[in-house]
Design a protein around this motif. Structure first.
Motif, PDB file in Angstrom:
ATOM      1  N   UNK A   1      13.579  59.175  64.133  1.00 33.89           N
ATOM      2  CA  UNK A   1      13.460  59.062  65.594  1.00 33.89           C
ATOM      3  C   UNK A   1      13.775  60.405  66.247  1.00 33.89           C
ATOM      4  N   UNK A   2      13.052  61.436  65.825  1.00 36.02           N
ATOM      5  CA  UNK A   2      13.372  62.814  66.229  1.00 36.02           C
ATOM      6  C   UNK A   2      13.265  63.041  67.730  1.00 36.02           C
ATOM      7  N   UNK A   3      12.597  62.141  68.442  1.00 36.90           N
ATOM      8  CA  UNK A   3      12.413  62.310  69.882  1.00 36.90           C
ATOM      9  C   UNK A   3      13.675  61.994  70.669  1.00 36.90           C
ATOM     10  N   UNK A   4      14.653  61.350  70.044  1.00 40.00           N
ATOM     11  CA  UNK A   4      15.799  60.834  70.790  1.00 40.00           C
ATOM     12  C   UNK A   4      16.634  61.954  71.408  1.00 40.00           C
ATOM     13  N   UNK A   5      17.041  61.733  72.659  1.00 38.74           N
ATOM     14  CA  UNK A   5      17.812  62.747  73.378  1.00 38.74           C
ATOM     15  C   UNK A   5      19.272  62.785  72.932  1.00 38.74           C
ATOM     16  N   UNK A   6      19.708  61.811  72.149  1.00 39.14           N
ATOM     17  CA  UNK A   6      21.071  61.837  71.618  1.00 39.14           C
ATOM     18  C   UNK A   6      21.248  62.919  70.554  1.00 39.14           C
ATOM     19  N   UNK A   7      20.161  63.507  70.084  1.00 36.00           N
ATOM     20  CA  UNK A   7      20.283  64.620  69.133  1.00 36.00           C
ATOM     21  C   UNK A   7      20.729  65.908  69.835  1.00 36.00           C
ATOM     22  N   UNK A   8      20.778  65.883  71.147  1.00 37.23           N
ATOM     23  CA  UNK A   8      21.266  67.028  71.909  1.00 37.23           C
ATOM     24  C   UNK A   8      22.734  66.798  72.252  1.00 37.23           C
ATOM     25  N   UNK A   9      23.587  67.755  71.874  1.00 34.18           N
ATOM     26  CA  UNK A   9      25.004  67.643  72.197  1.00 34.18           C
ATOM     27  C   UNK A   9      25.239  68.097  73.631  1.00 34.18           C
ATOM     28  N   UNK A  10      26.017  67.289  74.366  1.00 32.64           N
ATOM     29  CA  UNK A  10      26.223  67.566  75.788  1.00 32.64           C
ATOM     30  C   UNK A  10      27.550  68.254  76.081  1.00 32.64           C
ATOM     31  N   UNK A  11      28.209  68.796  75.053  1.00 31.42           N
ATOM     32  CA  UNK A  11      29.345  69.668  75.286  1.00 31.42           C
ATOM     33  C   UNK A  11      29.202  70.878  74.381  1.00 31.42           C
ATOM     34  N   UNK A  12      29.910  71.948  74.725  1.00 32.04           N
ATOM     35  CA  UNK A  12      29.763  73.205  73.992  1.00 32.04           C
ATOM     36  C   UNK A  12      30.226  73.039  72.548  1.00 32.04           C
ATOM     37  N   UNK A  13      29.437  73.565  71.591  1.00 33.05           N
ATOM     38  CA  UNK A  13      28.133  74.210  71.751  1.00 33.05           C
ATOM     39  C   UNK A  13      27.024  73.178  71.945  1.00 33.05           C
ATOM     40  N   UNK A  14      26.199  73.423  72.948  1.00 35.29           N
ATOM     41  CA  UNK A  14      25.160  72.474  73.339  1.00 35.29           C
ATOM     42  C   UNK A  14      23.912  72.635  72.477  1.00 35.29           C
ATOM     43  N   UNK A  15      24.041  72.281  71.222  1.00 35.47           N
ATOM     44  CA  UNK A  15      22.948  72.455  70.268  1.00 35.47           C
ATOM     45  C   UNK A  15      22.041  71.232  70.255  1.00 35.47           C
ATOM     46  N   UNK A  16      20.814  71.409  69.794  1.00 32.70           N
ATOM     47  CA  UNK A  16      19.915  70.296  69.504  1.00 32.70           C
ATOM     48  C   UNK A  16      19.776  70.214  67.992  1.00 32.70           C
ATOM     49  N   UNK A  17      20.032  69.029  67.440  1.00 34.90           N
ATOM     50  CA  UNK A  17      20.020  68.860  65.983  1.00 34.90           C
ATOM     51  C   UNK A  17      18.689  69.273  65.371  1.00 34.90           C
ATOM     52  N   UNK A  18      17.597  69.059  66.082  1.00 36.54           N
ATOM     53  CA  UNK A  18      16.282  69.405  65.542  1.00 36.54           C
ATOM     54  C   UNK A  18      16.162  70.905  65.313  1.00 36.54           C
ATOM     55  N   UNK A  19      16.653  71.713  66.261  1.00 35.00           N
ATOM     56  CA  UNK A  19      16.561  73.171  66.121  1.00 35.00           C
ATOM     57  C   UNK A  19      17.515  73.687  65.049  1.00 35.00           C
ATOM     58  N   UNK A  20      18.725  73.136  65.009  1.00 34.86           N
ATOM     59  CA  UNK A  20      19.702  73.568  64.008  1.00 34.86           C
ATOM     60  C   UNK A  20      19.222  73.173  62.607  1.00 34.86           C
ATOM     61  N   UNK A  21      18.631  71.997  62.485  1.00 35.07           N
ATOM     62  CA  UNK A  21      18.105  71.561  61.187  1.00 35.07           C
ATOM     63  C   UNK A  21      17.045  72.524  60.685  1.00 35.07           C
TER      64      UNK A  21
END
Length: 806
Positions: free
Chosen positions: A399-419
């Motif tokens: 479910x790569x589209x899910x916005x929960x893969x984005x962390x909303x506190x520092x560091x504000x990474x997106x799991x898709x980009x880090x992966x």
């Protein structure tokens, strides 16, 4: 000559961005890059990470105090990923490296008390002469056992506050920090025969009748030759008995590690499955890529029920065949158990689980197993991406589209980009899977950045559920004011008569979403946040969903004194009440943030629903994703257009994804599925495309909208949020920051939008003002922002690629 280590200290201070130099003492000469260490920092002892070594010795440097592990914690891949993350998301290296530690810190610091070395005992005796005897007793205890924490003292003595205050005031004791490892290995006692079975049997016969307990212990050991501590307790055998046999040399006592795991029961029998042609076709591309050992990224665009999970399992099996490890990410903790069960059925104890609802001890044990190579597959929410896998071969993001893969506190990474970054450093394969891919991801796939693998049919050619759109304006026009429309009521009546099950989605918890005075129009708001209070029926309280502040329901309006206070809007509690009124015999389970606070609470509700203990599962978005329950034939969506009213360019995408995913829960077994969508905006393309399960139609319309406005994927966004507890100050500083950005980024072609107040402009008494930057040259812009030191200021948040611009 001593070696100097460059160490990043793990403290939550954004202004510290560079490593510090420490000497490596001779007895710790093995410490190298990647080790976690304990170092003095000011008057504290803190955790640090070695990121560099220098042969030269600099006079006057402090030395490393100790190492925290028996091995280097960070391998080269983890370090490379942390450095990339720090550069891309403009956070400190300490903040990036902290992500790779269970609990975000390897040590626990507590205030403690100790007796100073130079204490004058004669003076002390005179000072305590008129004090109770307990003063001298406690002081002696601190002297013998110090440093001693207040918790330890409170367990042993009563009424210690006055004594502690007196001794601190007269400098009889001083404060000191005690440092302990946060994650600790768990172990249990194991008893083993130290002699052969024959000798043990002979000894058991020769023991006198008075030694009954010793004889019972030997008898119990004869079949298996070893017993656990739990088995000893069940036999009522004491430690004294164990000690006596050990002294005779008949048994040995050893300690064995115990790995804490809440998911040991999630291991059903593996089912024999025949892969569909689309699954086989996808794997024909994926498996060769895994074998190459080079980075490759795939997007599996598969409709709900098309069998993406089985593709993941087969891909993971190939990675394990090559002795490489796999990370499997799911967007919600609520989805973890189901996918864990599938993977444990295939791989058994080779699977470990990581997410934030687990204890630090459980996460630490999972880390240890992975470090030791005792497990090869880790499953969890976005934090599992930072697991210590040294032979990474595959990352799966379900479910790569899910916005929960984005962390909303520092560091504000997106799991898709880090992966993607971590996989590139490791030469691993990335699988992105979704029925509703993110617009950016699908666009990238069409541009060749991911290899697109379509899966357009459900397993066994099961048809997609039929969807009925209910125009709630027409319901009102016909005099029906219930939150449950007539078509939804009819559908539920029919499926309950057939002993089938239904899922009801409303993405708002609570009972009523706001409380209003009908006399003056005043809406009851949180005093600390610029948001209306939500009424929660069972406890009859008003709650702020931002700061969690609670308020009693007033009898009269606080503005005008009127008694005409009414509740408006519907949350999950109100829908639950309506369902119980319409279907009193139905068994209803509610799953939202209010009912899932406990550990594994999601799993218990879902397991009971899947077992048939409930007829209707009602909840927020957590009920709409990933669940595969064959007897669910109906889905009702109470308010399909909730998110469409938000001032967010992603509103339509969020709506379409949630509707499609929710509808996909119906009809996954042999029985056909039906869906009822209730909306006040039935003509919107997100609603119509969702009802038709038509991603391509939605994608084309949404892409056109994004292109006209210059939003992702046609540009990158950076959101800068200025915060302050004074509204005048926050606006003044935001205007200053925007002016500096405009001047600094003018030549780089960036577009500055704002400043403008956040949609909820005050949270926890802090005012927030946003500035948006649009750019087609993200590296140049982030480098320029970095030189301006904006990201290092305490009250400024820099969010690269935000998913929420409100």
């Amino acid at each position: 000559m001593s070696t100097t280590a460059q160490i990043i200290v793990n403290i939550p201070t954004r202004s510290i961005t560079k490593p510090f130099s420490y000497l490596i003492p001779a007895h710790l000469s093995f410490a190298a890059i990647g080790w976690r260490v304990l170092v003095p920092f000011g008057n504290r002892k803190v955790e640090g990470f070695i990121v560099g070594l220098e042969a030269e010795s600099i006079p006057g440097l402090k030395s490393i105090l100790d190492v925290l592990d028996d091995y280097p914690w960070f391998d080269n891949n983890m370090l490379q990923t942390a450095k990339w993350l720090s550069n891309y998301y403009l956070c400190s290296l300490a903040e990036a490296m902290r992500l790779f530690i269970p609990g975000q810190s390897g040590i626990k610091t507590q205030k403690a008390y100790q007796v100073p070395r130079a204490l004058d005992w004669e003076y002390t005796k005179a000072l305590l002469r008129d004090k109770p005897e307990e003063y001298r007793t406690i002081l002696n205890y601190i002297y013998e056992h110090g440093p001693v924490t207040l918790t330890d003292l409170a367990k042993r003595f009563t009424s210690i506050e006055g004594m502690i205050k007196f001794c601190l005031q007269h400098k009889l004791i001083i404060t000191a920090d005690t440092v302990s490892k946060r994650g600790k290995a768990n172990s249990t006692m194991l008893i083993k025969l130290a002699v052969s079975r024959e000798v043990a049997a002979q000894m058991e016969k020769t023991l006198p009748k008075s030694k009954t307990a010793q004889r019972r212990l030997l008898q119990a050991l004869l079949p298996t030759q070893e017993l656990t501590a739990a088995e000893l307790r069940s036999l009522a055998i004491t430690q004294a008995t164990v000690k006596k046999l050990a002294e005779q040399g008949l048994i040995t006592i050893c300690s064995v590690p115990v790995f804490r795991n809440s998911y040991t029961a999630a291991q059903p029998q593996a089912a024999e499955l025949t892969l569909t042609s689309e699954q086989l076709q996808a794997l024909q591309h994926i498996i060769p890529a895994i074998n190459t050992g080079a980075y490759t990224s795939f997007l599996i665009h598969g409709v709900t029920g098309s069998g993406k999970t089985q593709v993941y399992i087969n891909a993971a099996a190939e990675a394990r065949r090559l002795d490489r490890q796999a990370i499997v990410l799911v967007p919600e903790i609520a989805l973890t158990s189901q996918i864990v069960a599938r993977f444990r059925a295939a791989f058994g104890d080779d699977v470990v689980v990581m997410h934030s609802k687990l204890s630090v001890g459980e996460r630490y044990d999972a880390w240890r197993r992975l470090h030791a190579g005792q497990a090869g597959i880790v499953i969890g929410a976005r934090s599992a991406l930072f697991a210590p896998v040294s032979r990474l071969g595959l990352i799966i993001i379900d479910e790569e589209h899910e916005f929960t893969y984005k962390q909303e506190e520092t560091p504000r990474y997106h799991a898709r980009e880090v992966a993607s970054a971590r996989a590139k450093f490791a030469g691993a394969t990335v699988l992105l899977g979704s029925a509703t891919p993110a617009i950016e991801t699908y666009y990238q796939a069409l541009q060749g950045e991911h290899r697109l693998l379509p899966m357009n049919k459900r397993v066994d050619d099961i048809p997609m559920p039929a969807v009925t759109i209910v125009d709630m304006r027409q319901e009102l026009a016909q005099g029906r004011r219930s939150v449950i429309s007539l078509p939804l009521q009819t559908m539920l009546t029919e499926i309950l008569a057939k002993k089938e099950q239904a899922i009801i989605l409303l993405n708002r918890r609570g009972y009523s979403t706001f409380v209003l005075c009908r006399e003056c129009g005043h809406v009851l708001k949180c005093g600390h946040c610029d948001i209306s209070l939500v009424y929660h029926a069972p406890t009859s309280i008003l709650r702020c969903h931002y700061c969690q502040e609670r308020h009693a329901v007033p009898d009269v309006c606080p503005e005008c004194g009127s008694r005409y206070i009414r509740y408006f809007g519907a949350g999950t509690q109100k829908v639950e009440e309506a369902l119980k009124g319409l279907f009193p015999a139905a068994r209803i389970a509610r799953m939202d943030q209010d009912t899932t606070r406990g550990k594994l609470a999601h799993d218990k509700i879902l397991a009971a629903f899947a077992a048939g203990s409930y007829d209707i599962l009602l909840g927020t978005q957590m009920v709409a994703k990933g669940h595969d329950i064959p007897n669910v034939t109906a889905v009702g969506i109470i308010s399909a257009d909730t998110a469409l009213n938000l001032p967010d360019f992603r509103a339509a995408e969020k709506t379409f994804a949630l509707l499609t995913q929710a509808a996909g829960r119906a009809g996954r077994g042999s029985k056909p599925g039906r869906v009822v969508m209730q909306t006040y905006n039935p003509e919107h393309y997100a609603i119509t495309a969702g009802a038709e399960h038509n991603y391509q139609e939605f994608y084309q319309q949404e892409l056109s909208f994004r292109q006209q406005l210059g939003y992702p994927p046609y540009a990158n966004l950076i959101k800068i949020t200025v915060q302050a507890n004074d509204e005048t100050i926050v606006h003044r500083q935001a205007n200053q920051v925007a002016a500096e950005l405009t001047q600094s980024l003018a030549m780089a072609g960036a577009s500055i939008i704002g400043p403008f107040p956040a949609a909820v402009n005050k949270v926890k008494d802090i005012f927030r003002v946003n500035i948006l930057i649009k750019t087609k040259d993200l590296p140049t812009i982030t480098k320029q922002i970095s030189t301006m030191s904006i990201a290092n200021q305490k009250n400024i948040i820099v969010d690269i690629d935000p998913v929420n611009v409100l």
